[in-house]
Design a protein around this motif. Structure first.
Motif, PDB file in Angstrom:
ATOM      1  N   PRO A 131       0.810  -1.225   0.000  1.00  0.00           N
ATOM      2  CA  PRO A 131       0.000   0.000   0.000  1.00  0.00           C
ATOM      3  C   PRO A 131       0.842   1.274   0.000  1.00  0.00           C
ATOM      4  CG  PRO A 131      -0.878  -1.589   1.572  1.00  0.00           C
ATOM      5  CD  PRO A 131       0.434  -2.132   1.103  1.00  0.00           C
ATOM      6  N   GLU A 132       1.990   1.248   0.681  1.00  0.00           N
ATOM      7  CA  GLU A 132       2.815   2.458   0.743  1.00  0.00           C
ATOM      8  C   GLU A 132       3.353   2.829  -0.630  1.00  0.00           C
ATOM      9  OE1 GLU A 132       2.402   0.596   4.597  1.00  0.00           O
ATOM     10  OE2 GLU A 132       3.142  -0.168   2.677  1.00  0.00           O
ATOM     11  N   ASN A 133       3.853   1.848  -1.384  1.00  0.00           N
ATOM     12  CA  ASN A 133       4.366   2.149  -2.719  1.00  0.00           C
ATOM     13  C   ASN A 133       3.260   2.633  -3.650  1.00  0.00           C
ATOM     14  OD1 ASN A 133       6.962   1.461  -1.991  1.00  0.00           O
ATOM     15  ND2 ASN A 133       6.843  -0.613  -2.805  1.00  0.00           N
ATOM     16  N   ALA A 134       2.096   2.006  -3.569  1.00  0.00           N
ATOM     17  CA  ALA A 134       0.981   2.432  -4.425  1.00  0.00           C
ATOM     18  C   ALA A 134       0.550   3.855  -4.095  1.00  0.00           C
ATOM     19  CB  ALA A 134      -0.185   1.461  -4.269  1.00  0.00           C
ATOM     20  N   GLU A 135       0.491   4.184  -2.816  1.00  0.00           N
ATOM     21  CA  GLU A 135       0.080   5.532  -2.439  1.00  0.00           C
ATOM     22  C   GLU A 135       1.103   6.576  -2.878  1.00  0.00           C
ATOM     23  OE1 GLU A 135      -1.690   7.812   1.523  1.00  0.00           O
ATOM     24  OE2 GLU A 135      -1.178   5.668   1.556  1.00  0.00           O
ATOM     25  N   ARG A 136       2.380   6.250  -2.811  1.00  0.00           N
ATOM     26  CA  ARG A 136       3.414   7.187  -3.274  1.00  0.00           C
ATOM     27  C   ARG A 136       3.338   7.391  -4.780  1.00  0.00           C
ATOM     28  NH1 ARG A 136       8.781   4.634  -1.046  1.00  0.00           N
ATOM     29  NH2 ARG A 136       9.705   6.323  -2.294  1.00  0.00           N
ATOM     30  N   LEU A 137       3.038   6.321  -5.507  1.00  0.00           N
ATOM     31  CA  LEU A 137       2.899   6.466  -6.954  1.00  0.00           C
ATOM     32  C   LEU A 137       1.714   7.356  -7.312  1.00  0.00           C
ATOM     33  CD1 LEU A 137       3.617   2.797  -8.101  1.00  0.00           C
ATOM     34  CD2 LEU A 137       5.014   4.798  -8.632  1.00  0.00           C
ATOM     35  N   LEU A 138       0.586   7.136  -6.670  1.00  0.00           N
ATOM     36  CA  LEU A 138      -0.588   7.945  -6.953  1.00  0.00           C
ATOM     37  C   LEU A 138      -0.409   9.388  -6.486  1.00  0.00           C
ATOM     38  CD1 LEU A 138      -3.420   5.405  -6.059  1.00  0.00           C
ATOM     39  CD2 LEU A 138      -2.596   6.051  -8.330  1.00  0.00           C
ATOM     40  N   ALA A 139       0.340   9.584  -5.401  1.00  0.00           N
ATOM     41  CA  ALA A 139       0.617  10.957  -4.962  1.00  0.00           C
ATOM     42  C   ALA A 139       1.444  11.713  -5.985  1.00  0.00           C
ATOM     43  CB  ALA A 139       1.338  10.937  -3.611  1.00  0.00           C
ATOM     44  N   GLY A 140       2.194  10.994  -6.806  1.00  0.00           N
ATOM     45  CA  GLY A 140       2.951  11.617  -7.887  1.00  0.00           C
ATOM     46  C   GLY A 140       2.176  11.755  -9.177  1.00  0.00           C
ATOM     47  N   GLU A 141       0.835  11.576  -9.116  1.00  0.00           N
ATOM     48  CA  GLU A 141      -0.052  11.736 -10.285  1.00  0.00           C
ATOM     49  C   GLU A 141       0.325  10.768 -11.410  1.00  0.00           C
ATOM     50  OE1 GLU A 141      -2.661  13.648 -10.119  1.00  0.00           O
ATOM     51  OE2 GLU A 141      -2.114  14.433  -8.139  1.00  0.00           O
ATOM     52  N   ARG A 142       0.563   9.510 -11.053  1.00  0.00           N
ATOM     53  CA  ARG A 142       0.977   8.516 -12.042  1.00  0.00           C
ATOM     54  C   ARG A 142      -0.152   7.530 -12.330  1.00  0.00           C
ATOM     55  NH1 ARG A 142       7.184   6.913 -10.281  1.00  0.00           N
ATOM     56  NH2 ARG A 142       8.011   9.051 -10.238  1.00  0.00           N
ATOM     57  N   LEU A 143       0.044   6.797 -13.418  1.00  0.00           N
ATOM     58  CA  LEU A 143      -0.886   5.748 -13.834  1.00  0.00           C
ATOM     59  C   LEU A 143      -0.375   4.417 -13.293  1.00  0.00           C
ATOM     60  CD1 LEU A 143      -3.335   4.841 -15.556  1.00  0.00           C
ATOM     61  CD2 LEU A 143      -1.765   4.650 -17.502  1.00  0.00           C
TER      62      LEU A 143
END
Length: 434
Positions: free
Chosen positions: A279-291
Motif C-alpha cells: 500500500p505504501e508504494n501504491a500511495e506514493r505512486l498515486l501521490a505523484g499523479e501517475r498511472l
C-alpha cells in the motif's frame, strides 16, 4: 765585538715586532664587543697562522631563530587571510556545483577502478600468471579494455572472473536517472524493440477503451491476472498503453513479493517499470499523479490451473478500494483475455518450494520438461478491454475504514471485470487468431 752589535740589532728588531703584534692584538680586542673579548682567550702567535678577522655579531645571528616577544595570538588581518586561504571556494551556480560533483565522482571511480585492478593483478601474480600492463582509466571509452573471455575451467570457477564479467559490465550499463522505485529508462529502452515485437507481431494485442484512461493525473487500472510460470500481463499492459494512448502515458504495475525472492528477477522487473506491491508504494505512486496498474488476485491469480482459467479469484481484502477512497483516485476496470493460454498451468508443487520463498513450482506441458525453453510463451491472440472509470469521491476518505463498504465496492469491481472477460470470450473464435 761584531757579535754583540748583531745581537743588539736582532733584539731591537724582535722588540719592534713584538710591539707591533701587541698593538694589533690590542686594536682587535678594542674593536670586538665586550662579551666576546671577555670570553675569548688570547692564543699564541704561531708562525704561518692567519690574521684574526672579526666575526659577525652573535646576538644578531641568534635573534633570527628566536620567537618574537609579545602576544602569540594572530592578528585579525592574518586570521582572515588564513581562513580565506583554507576555506574551499563555494560554487556560485548550480551548474558549477554539478560540475564539481561530477569531478569528485570521476576521481572516486578512478580510485576504485585502480584499487580493483591492483587487486586483480596481485591475484594473478600470486597464481603464477603474467601481469599485463593496464591503460589509464581517464582516457574515455577508448582506454577501457574489453572484458576477457573465459579461457579455462578454472577461470570460470574463479570469483575474479565473475567480478570482471558481471560487476564491471553491470556498473557500466547503469545510469543515474533511476527513480526511487528502481526504474531505469536506459535499461527499458534497450529492450523496448523486443516488447514492441511481442505486442504487435507475437501476441498481436488488440486494445479497446484506451480513451477511458485520462491524459494526465493519477489513475488506478484494476485487471485480472494471468496464470503460468511467468506473468507477462503487466509488461504487455504497460507496452500497450504506451503505444496506443494519445499521451503515451507511462504505466507502472505492482508485482508480487515472491518475484523478488527469485535470482535477478526482482531487479530486472524494477528496472523495467514494476514496483513491489504494498500500500505504501501504491500511495506514493498515486501521490505523484501517475498511472498505476494492480492485480488484486495476487498469487492466487498467477497460480490458477488451466481448468480454472478466466475465473476471477477473491480480490483480497479490498486494499485497492481503500487506496482509491483515501487518494480520491478514479478506477478503470480492465480485462485481459489470451494470457491464460500462453503457459497453461497443469499442476502446482507447493510443499517443497515454500522453504525457498516461492509459492509453488509450476508444471506445464513444456516446463520443466524442456528446461528454460519451456518458459517461452505460446503465440496466442490477446485482447485487452478497458471499461469506463469508476469514481468514489462521494464517499470521502473516511469511508476507507468501513469494512463492509470496502468489500461491497471491491465485489462490484470484480463483477465488472468478470463481465468484461465473459463478453470477450463469447466473441472470441480462436485462441490463436482471436
Amino acid at each position: 765585538m761584531a757579535t754583540e752589535d748583531d745581537q743588539q740589532r736582532t733584539g731591537a728588531g724582535n722588540g719592534a715586532a713584538a710591539s707591533a703584534s701587541a698593538g694589533a692584538t690590542a686594536s682587535a680586542s678594542a674593536s670586538a664587543p665586550a662579551g666576546a673579548s671577555t670570553g675569548a682567550q688570547a692564543q699564541p702567535d704561531l708562525p704561518g697562522s692567519r690574521p684574526l678577522v672579526p666575526s659577525i655579531d652573535v646576538d644578531d645571528e641568534e635573534t633570527r631563530y628566536l620567537a618574537p616577544i609579545g602576544p602569540t595570538e594572530p592578528s585579525e588581518a592574518r586570521r582572515a587571510q588564513s581562513s580565506a586561504a583554507q576555506a574551499p571556494a563555494m560554487p556560485e551556480t548550480a551548474e558549477e556545483l554539478e560540475r564539481q560533483i561530477r569531478e569528485l565522482e570521476a576521481r572516486l571511480k578512478g580510485m576504485l577502478a585502480g584499487a580493483g585492478d591492483r587487486a586483480l593483478d596481485a591475484g594473478g601474480a600470486a597464481a603464477g600468471e603474467p601481469s599485463t600492463e593496464r591503460s589509464p582509466r581517464g582516457g574515455g571509452a577508448a582506454s577501457e579494455l574489453p572484458l576477457p573471455e573465459p579461457g579455462a575451467a578454472r577461470d570460470v570457477l574463479s570469483t575474479d572472473f565473475y567480478l570482471r564479467q558481471w560487476g564491471r559490465a553491470g556498473m557500466r550499463s547503469r545510469v543515474e536517472e533511476v527513480d526511487e522505485f528502481g526504474f531505469d529508462p536506459k535499461y527499458e529502452a534497450r529492450y523496448r524493440p523486443l516488447f514492441d515485437f511481442l505486442h504487435k507481431h507475437y501476441f498481436r494485442i488488440d486494445l479497446e477503451g484506451i480513451e477511458h484512461i485520462p491524459g494526465e493525473g493519477r489513475c488506478l487500472v484494476v485487471s485480472n491476472h494471468s496464470g503460468g510460470p511467468i506473468p507477462y500481463d503487466g509488461l504487455m499492459l504497460r507496452t500497450a498503453v504506451r503505444r496506443e494512448h494519445p499521451g503515451q502515458r507511462e504505466l507502472r504495475w505492482l508485482a508480487e513479493d515472491f518475484v523478488y525472492y527469485l535470482p535477478f528477477a526482482g531487479t530486472i522487473m524494477n528496472r523495467l517499470g514494476a514496483v513491489r506491491a504494498c500500500p505504501e508504494n501504491a500511495e506514493r505512486l498515486l501521490a505523484g499523479e501517475r498511472l498505476v496498474a494492480v492485480f488484486p488476485e495476487g498469487v492466487q491469480g498467477i497460480g490458477k490451473l488451466y481448468k480454472d482459467r478466466y475465473r476471477l479469484q477473491r480480490f483480497g481484502r479490498g486494499g485497492f478500494i481503500r487506496l482509491c477512497l483515501r487518494t480520491r483516485t478514479p478506477l478503470v476496470p480492465c480485462a485481459i483475455v489470451g494470457a491464460e493460454e500462453t503457459n497453461p498451468l497443469l499442476y502446482r508443487i507447493e510443499h517443497v518450494t515454500r522453504a525457498l520463498g516461492i509459492p509453488y513450482l509450476p508444471v506445464t506441458a513444456t516446463f520443466p520438461a524442456l528446461g528454460p525453453l519451456g518458459l517461452v510463451p505460446a503465440p496466442t491472440k490477446w485482447k485487452i478491454r478497458l471499461a469506463e472509470p469508476m469514481r468514489f469521491d462521494a464517499y470521502g476518505p473516511e469511508a476507507a475504514d468501513d469494512q463492509i463498504l470496502v468489500r461491497r465496492l471491491a465485489e462490484r469491481v470484480r463483477t465488472t471485470i468478470q463481465g468484461l472477460i465473459d463478453d470477450t470470450l463469447a466473441t472470441r473464435k480462436s485462441i490463436w487468431f482471436g
